[in-house]
Motif scaffolding. Structure first.
Motif, mmCIF file in Angstrom:
data_model
loop_
_atom_site.group_PDB
_atom_site.id
_atom_site.type_symbol
_atom_site.label_atom_id
_atom_site.label_comp_id
_atom_site.label_asym_id
_atom_site.label_seq_id
_atom_site.Cartn_x
_atom_site.Cartn_y
_atom_site.Cartn_z
ATOM 1 N N ALA A 1 19.559 -2.734 6.185
ATOM 2 C CA ALA A 1 19.267 -3.449 4.936
ATOM 3 C C ALA A 1 18.732 -2.510 3.863
ATOM 4 O O ALA A 1 18.867 -2.788 2.673
ATOM 5 N N CYS A 2 18.162 -1.386 4.278
ATOM 6 C CA CYS A 2 17.698 -0.369 3.326
ATOM 7 C C CYS A 2 18.834 0.548 2.878
ATOM 8 O O CYS A 2 18.647 1.389 2.006
ATOM 9 N N GLY A 3 20.001 0.424 3.482
ATOM 10 C CA GLY A 3 21.150 1.213 3.065
ATOM 11 C C GLY A 3 21.513 2.373 3.967
ATOM 12 O O GLY A 3 22.363 3.193 3.607
ATOM 13 N N PHE A 4 20.911 2.460 5.138
ATOM 14 C CA PHE A 4 21.229 3.524 6.087
ATOM 15 C C PHE A 4 22.404 3.103 6.968
ATOM 16 O O PHE A 4 22.581 1.919 7.248
ATOM 17 N N LYS A 5 23.169 4.084 7.417
ATOM 18 C CA LYS A 5 24.152 3.841 8.466
ATOM 19 C C LYS A 5 23.458 4.218 9.765
ATOM 20 O O LYS A 5 22.855 5.282 9.866
ATOM 21 N N THR A 6 23.522 3.327 10.742
ATOM 22 C CA THR A 6 22.837 3.571 12.009
ATOM 23 C C THR A 6 23.833 3.907 13.105
ATOM 24 O O THR A 6 24.990 3.508 13.020
ATOM 25 N N PRO A 7 23.348 4.626 14.125
ATOM 26 C CA PRO A 7 22.014 5.225 14.243
ATOM 27 C C PRO A 7 21.849 6.359 13.241
ATOM 28 O O PRO A 7 22.820 6.932 12.761
ATOM 29 N N ASN B 1 0.822 -1.215 0.000
ATOM 30 C CA ASN B 1 0.000 0.000 0.000
ATOM 31 C C ASN B 1 0.858 1.268 0.000
ATOM 32 O O ASN B 1 0.340 2.359 0.246
ATOM 33 N N ASP B 2 2.157 1.111 -0.244
ATOM 34 C CA ASP B 2 3.092 2.237 -0.238
ATOM 35 C C ASP B 2 3.023 3.046 1.053
ATOM 36 O O ASP B 2 3.038 4.268 1.053
ATOM 37 N N GLU B 3 2.946 2.324 2.165
ATOM 38 C CA GLU B 3 2.874 2.961 3.485
ATOM 39 C C GLU B 3 4.086 2.606 4.341
ATOM 40 O O GLU B 3 4.020 2.616 5.561
ATOM 41 N N LEU B 4 5.188 2.302 3.682
ATOM 42 C CA LEU B 4 6.416 1.932 4.376
ATOM 43 C C LEU B 4 7.463 2.995 4.088
ATOM 44 O O LEU B 4 7.739 3.307 2.929
ATOM 45 N N ASN B 5 8.016 3.578 5.148
ATOM 46 C CA ASN B 5 9.005 4.641 4.993
ATOM 47 C C ASN B 5 10.024 4.529 6.126
ATOM 48 O O ASN B 5 9.682 4.747 7.289
ATOM 49 N N PRO B 6 11.276 4.187 5.820
ATOM 50 C CA PRO B 6 12.279 3.988 6.862
ATOM 51 C C PRO B 6 12.594 5.232 7.690
ATOM 52 O O PRO B 6 13.103 5.123 8.794
ATOM 53 N N GLU B 7 12.289 6.398 7.171
ATOM 54 C CA GLU B 7 12.614 7.632 7.886
ATOM 55 C C GLU B 7 11.474 8.165 8.735
ATOM 56 O O GLU B 7 11.609 9.203 9.373
ATOM 57 N N CYS B 8 10.373 7.458 8.785
ATOM 58 C CA CYS B 8 9.207 7.901 9.564
ATOM 59 C C CYS B 8 8.922 6.878 10.651
ATOM 60 O O CYS B 8 8.699 5.696 10.354
ATOM 61 N N CYS B 9 8.917 7.311 11.905
ATOM 62 C CA CYS B 9 8.779 6.369 13.016
ATOM 63 C C CYS B 9 7.402 5.698 13.083
ATOM 64 O O CYS B 9 7.242 4.692 13.764
ATOM 65 N N THR B 10 6.417 6.208 12.376
ATOM 66 C CA THR B 10 5.112 5.533 12.351
ATOM 67 C C THR B 10 4.948 4.648 11.118
ATOM 68 O O THR B 10 4.029 3.832 11.067
ATOM 69 N N ALA B 11 5.826 4.806 10.133
ATOM 70 C CA ALA B 11 5.688 4.071 8.878
ATOM 71 C C ALA B 11 6.882 3.167 8.569
ATOM 72 O O ALA B 11 6.931 2.554 7.518
ATOM 73 N N CYS B 12 7.837 3.075 9.492
ATOM 74 C CA CYS B 12 8.987 2.190 9.295
ATOM 75 C C CYS B 12 8.560 0.764 9.649
ATOM 76 O O CYS B 12 7.388 0.503 9.911
ATOM 77 N N ALA B 13 9.491 -0.158 9.677
ATOM 78 C CA ALA B 13 9.165 -1.554 9.994
ATOM 79 C C ALA B 13 8.502 -1.669 11.366
ATOM 80 O O ALA B 13 7.410 -2.216 11.497
ATOM 81 N N VAL B 14 9.155 -1.121 12.383
ATOM 82 C CA VAL B 14 8.606 -1.222 13.739
ATOM 83 C C VAL B 14 7.343 -0.385 13.879
ATOM 84 O O VAL B 14 6.380 -0.808 14.526
ATOM 85 N N GLY B 15 7.313 0.781 13.269
ATOM 86 C CA GLY B 15 6.104 1.603 13.314
ATOM 87 C C GLY B 15 4.901 0.861 12.775
ATOM 88 O O GLY B 15 3.805 0.934 13.336
ATOM 89 N N ASN C 1 14.429 -5.104 0.115
ATOM 90 C CA ASN C 1 15.647 -5.598 0.768
ATOM 91 C C ASN C 1 15.536 -5.482 2.285
ATOM 92 O O ASN C 1 15.916 -6.392 3.017
ATOM 93 N N GLY C 2 15.012 -4.355 2.738
ATOM 94 C CA GLY C 2 14.809 -4.163 4.173
ATOM 95 C C GLY C 2 13.830 -5.159 4.749
ATOM 96 O O GLY C 2 14.061 -5.735 5.816
ATOM 97 N N LEU C 3 12.730 -5.382 4.033
ATOM 98 C CA LEU C 3 11.721 -6.322 4.523
ATOM 99 C C LEU C 3 12.237 -7.758 4.548
ATOM 100 O O LEU C 3 11.934 -8.511 5.478
ATOM 101 N N CYS C 4 13.019 -8.144 3.562
ATOM 102 C CA CYS C 4 13.590 -9.503 3.556
ATOM 103 C C CYS C 4 14.428 -9.727 4.808
ATOM 104 O O CYS C 4 14.340 -10.778 5.450
ATOM 105 N N ALA C 5 15.238 -8.733 5.157
ATOM 106 C CA ALA C 5 16.076 -8.843 6.353
ATOM 107 C C ALA C 5 15.226 -8.883 7.623
ATOM 108 O O ALA C 5 15.494 -9.668 8.541
ATOM 109 N N VAL C 6 14.189 -8.064 7.670
ATOM 110 C CA VAL C 6 13.309 -8.034 8.842
ATOM 111 C C VAL C 6 12.554 -9.354 8.996
ATOM 112 O O VAL C 6 12.477 -9.904 10.093
ATOM 113 N N VAL C 7 12.023 -9.871 7.916
ATOM 114 C CA VAL C 7 11.278 -11.136 7.979
ATOM 115 C C VAL C 7 12.194 -12.251 8.453
ATOM 116 O O VAL C 7 11.820 -13.055 9.313
ATOM 117 N N SER C 8 13.395 -12.297 7.948
ATOM 118 C CA SER C 8 14.365 -13.301 8.384
ATOM 119 C C SER C 8 14.620 -13.180 9.888
ATOM 120 O O SER C 8 14.634 -14.176 10.613
#
Length: 153
Positions: A87-93, A20-34, A112-119
């Protein structure tokens, strides 16, 4: 083997947010954990830095009390987010001067990010990675190990 409820619910939420294009790594409500936490941002108080594994005071209190958020401990959530971001290409934190992908919401980047998260989520529940499709290509003596009924329309 039965899929644990927390894993099943997390996978459904991640699947829906991706498509649904509602995934955004830079938004705390729309990232994987959000997305796993129903698009609430309260989880960001578990750490002082987005993408860090260091629990904040609030995070340590919740962790020490054994609190779970949609089935996941504070540290499990921080691990999941860190894995997603990297996995999305960010350097953390995350920090304004750290490298990040040119287009963080590109479908391939998010996939790519979701594959890593699902694993990771599967590993947390001692479940074989549900995205591992290599088994369907296994063969013995030039014959497939697994057979599928193929229906042509």
């Amino acid at each position: 083997m039965k899929t644990p409820k927390r894993l099943e619910e997390a996978l459904i939420k991640l699947y829906n947010s991706f498509h649904n294009d509602e995934l955004n790594p830079e938004c705390c409500t729309a990232c994987a954990v959000g997305n796993i936490l129903d698009n609430f941002d309260s989880w960001k108080h578990l750490s002082n830095s987005h993408g860090s594994l260091e629990l904040s005071y609030v995070g340590r209190v919740h962790e020490n009390l054994g609190r779970k958020f949609n089935g996941y401990s504070p540290l499990e959530l921080l691990e999941t987010e860190k894995i997603f971001l990297e996995a999305c290409g960010f350097k953390t934190p995350l920090c304004h001067y750290n490298p990040k992908p040119k287009n963080p919401t590109d479908k391939e980047t998010l996939f790519n990010g979701l594959c890593a998260v699902v694993s990771h989520l599967c590993a947390l529940d001692n479940i074989a990675n549900v995205m591992d499709y290599s088994k369907i290509f296994e063969y013995e003596e030039r014959n497939p190990v697994y057979k599928f009924d193929v229906i042509y329309s």
